[in-house]
Design a protein around this motif. Sequence first.
Motif, PDB file in Angstrom:
ATOM      1  N   LEU A  19       9.758  -5.788  -1.695  1.00 54.58           N
ATOM      2  CA  LEU A  19       8.157  -5.260  -2.724  1.00 54.58           C
ATOM      3  C   LEU A  19       8.544  -7.143  -2.944  1.00 54.58           C
ATOM      4  N   LEU A  20       7.107  -8.003  -2.999  1.00 52.88           N
ATOM      5  CA  LEU A  20       7.202  -8.937  -3.314  1.00 52.88           C
ATOM      6  C   LEU A  20       6.311  -8.705  -4.416  1.00 52.88           C
ATOM      7  N   GLY A  34      -0.602 -12.377   1.572  1.00 54.97           N
ATOM      8  CA  GLY A  34      -1.010 -11.995  -0.011  1.00 54.97           C
ATOM      9  C   GLY A  34      -0.757 -13.526  -0.446  1.00 54.97           C
ATOM     10  N   THR A  35      -0.808 -13.481  -1.914  1.00 60.69           N
ATOM     11  CA  THR A  35      -0.395 -14.431  -2.365  1.00 60.69           C
ATOM     12  C   THR A  35       0.856 -14.847  -3.432  1.00 60.69           C
ATOM     13  N   THR A  36       2.098 -13.942  -2.696  1.00 59.34           N
ATOM     14  CA  THR A  36       2.654 -14.459  -3.794  1.00 59.34           C
ATOM     15  C   THR A  36       3.890 -14.135  -2.810  1.00 59.34           C
ATOM     16  N   THR A  37       3.505 -13.393  -0.836  1.00 52.84           N
ATOM     17  CA  THR A  37       3.842 -13.712  -0.165  1.00 52.84           C
ATOM     18  C   THR A  37       3.960 -15.050   0.435  1.00 52.84           C
ATOM     19  N   GLY A  38       2.541 -15.556   0.569  1.00 47.47           N
ATOM     20  CA  GLY A  38       2.348 -17.034   0.645  1.00 47.47           C
ATOM     21  C   GLY A  38       3.285 -18.036  -0.313  1.00 47.47           C
ATOM     22  N   ARG A  39       3.727 -17.793  -1.153  1.00 46.02           N
ATOM     23  CA  ARG A  39       4.554 -18.638  -2.032  1.00 46.02           C
ATOM     24  C   ARG A  39       6.068 -18.781  -1.368  1.00 46.02           C
ATOM     25  N   LEU A  40       6.061 -17.448  -1.115  1.00 43.67           N
ATOM     26  CA  LEU A  40       7.943 -17.590  -0.121  1.00 43.67           C
ATOM     27  C   LEU A  40       7.384 -18.269   1.055  1.00 43.67           C
ATOM     28  N   ILE A  76       8.986 -15.300  -8.395  1.00 43.73           N
ATOM     29  CA  ILE A  76       9.351 -14.643  -7.009  1.00 43.73           C
ATOM     30  C   ILE A  76       9.813 -15.032  -6.302  1.00 43.73           C
ATOM     31  N   ALA A  77       9.128 -15.651  -5.483  1.00 42.33           N
ATOM     32  CA  ALA A  77       9.220 -16.274  -4.093  1.00 42.33           C
ATOM     33  C   ALA A  77      10.688 -17.327  -4.057  1.00 42.33           C
ATOM     34  N   LYS A  78      11.327 -17.526  -5.222  1.00 38.21           N
ATOM     35  CA  LYS A  78      12.276 -18.177  -5.411  1.00 38.21           C
ATOM     36  C   LYS A  78      13.358 -17.138  -5.176  1.00 38.21           C
ATOM     37  N   ALA A  79      13.064 -16.106  -5.864  1.00 36.39           N
ATOM     38  CA  ALA A  79      14.540 -14.942  -5.719  1.00 36.39           C
ATOM     39  C   ALA A  79      14.343 -14.629  -4.173  1.00 36.39           C
TER      40      ALA A  79
END
Length: 253
Positions: free
Chosen positions: A205-206, A101-107, A82-85
């Motif tokens: 939204l991620l 957030g954890t997914t935004t943290g990956r971004l 998701i982060a790479k997309a």
Amino acid sequence: MYAEERQQEILRRARDAGRVDVVTLAAELDVTTETIRRDLTLLERAGVLRRVHGGAIPVERLGFEPALATRDEVMTAEKERIAKAALAELPEDGSVIIDAGTTTGRLVQVLPADRELTVVVNSPPLATALASRANLHVIMLGGRVRGKTLATVDDWALRPLACLNVDVAFMATNGCSLTRGLTTPDPAEAAIKRAMVKAAQRSVLLADHTKFTNTYLATFAELSQIDVVITDTGLDLMLAADLAAAGPEVIRA
């Protein structure tokens, strides 16, 4: 059925029915009760189920919000995709908000090194990760830090957001539904998220697919306020179509 697939099926059943029973699961999934108990223990450690006598209950039914470190260990491969997309939604230059957030943290981890951006965050860990990047101008929103999410909230975070105009807000959520929109357990955090969406020209939204079966206490945005939803391929195609009909483009990474 692989163990991970079985655990996801258990979680789906728990969320659909509000509870799962060890004996019933063992019979229907054709495994031993000991296997189911191990699965439930792993799902409890992941912060998505709470064990009760004879079975388990999804944490959202208890009003329970897992801590950040716990949530960061769940759906890791999906969050990375998701982060790479989401990189495709970055402006060439300009300004972005990256929600706690954890997914935004990956971004934050995959942001390109050659992009000149102003990045607004409400998370001390994300601000620390970004601060050493020479090409980024990092603005950290002040306020009270919530222990569960390590996000800053309340008036000192809200005031600056009222004066900001950013190109894109990359948002996190605890839950998302067609009828209730984007939701989170804490009203103070919902207020910050609401202000972030309002401050942005576009909102992205991620969220991994498990977020689309949950609804929490406080709504902070309607689906019509979100321009793009980036999720993973675990999201049901029919639900993805329904989400798109409500307004946002839906990308399954």
